[in-house]
Design a protein around this motif. Structure first.
Motif: not given
Length: 179
Positions: A87-89, A119-136
């Motif tokens: 729903d939100k990124v 570099t977008l990486k865990p523990g650093g800058d990243h893209i957050m996917l919120m309100g997931l519509k399904r399990t990935l």
């Protein structure tokens, strides 16, 4: 007086004409490395999204990671992203907070200097996917569209992978002020 042309001379003239036409066409073609109009100077490599539900739960958010390379002559900024699986990124950064490391929206977007990579990486800058519509699940693919301040979007297809490193938790977020 009228000259007669033999079949061989007509054939030779046709071959010469076609050769000239091919040469003119080849000279007019564009095979340059410069981006075409309407394309982003940014390329994404090694994109992936962290799988959800690997521990038997259904997470409501996850992160997307990748390398972004700006081959253009001026800096660009990733100002937003979208996907059909959430729903939100938001573009996030990880910061120190009184309770430890926390994630928060990255104010002003994600700048990528001219000729440089981020570099977008865990523990650093990243893209957050919120309100997931399904399990990935591992093996799924997620399409993300990144929007830049220069206006040309970039669509990235990222495989979903299991990841337990960095022990990041996507359940506590700091506010933009770090609280």
């Amino acid at each position: 007086m009228r000259k007669k042309f033999s079949f061989a001379s007509r054939l030779g003239a046709t071959v010469v004409s076609l050769g000239l036409l091919a040469g003119v066409t080849a000279c007019g073609s564009s095979d340059s490395a410069a981006p075409a109009a309407g394309t982003s100077p940014v390329a994404a490599t090694d994109a992936w999204v962290k799988a959800t539900g690997t521990d038997g739960t259904t997470a409501s958010m996850t992160g997307a990671f990748m390398n972004l390379r700006n081959s253009g002559g001026s800096a660009v900024t990733v100002i937003s992203a979208t996907t059909d699986v959430a729903d939100k990124v938001e573009i996030h950064e990880t910061v120190n907070s009184p309770s430890g490391m926390a994630m928060q929206p990255k104010q002003g977007g994600l700048p990528i200097p001219a000729g440089a990579s981020v570099t977008l990486k865990p523990g650093g800058d990243h893209i957050m996917l919120m309100g997931l519509k399904r399990t990935l699940a591992a093996g799924d693919e997620v399409k993300l569209t990144l929007t830049f301040d220069h206006g040309d979007p970039l669509t990235v297809t990222a495989p979903v992978k299991p990841f337990t490193g960095a022990n990041e938790s996507y359940h506590n977020h700091a506010t933009p002020s770090g609280n």
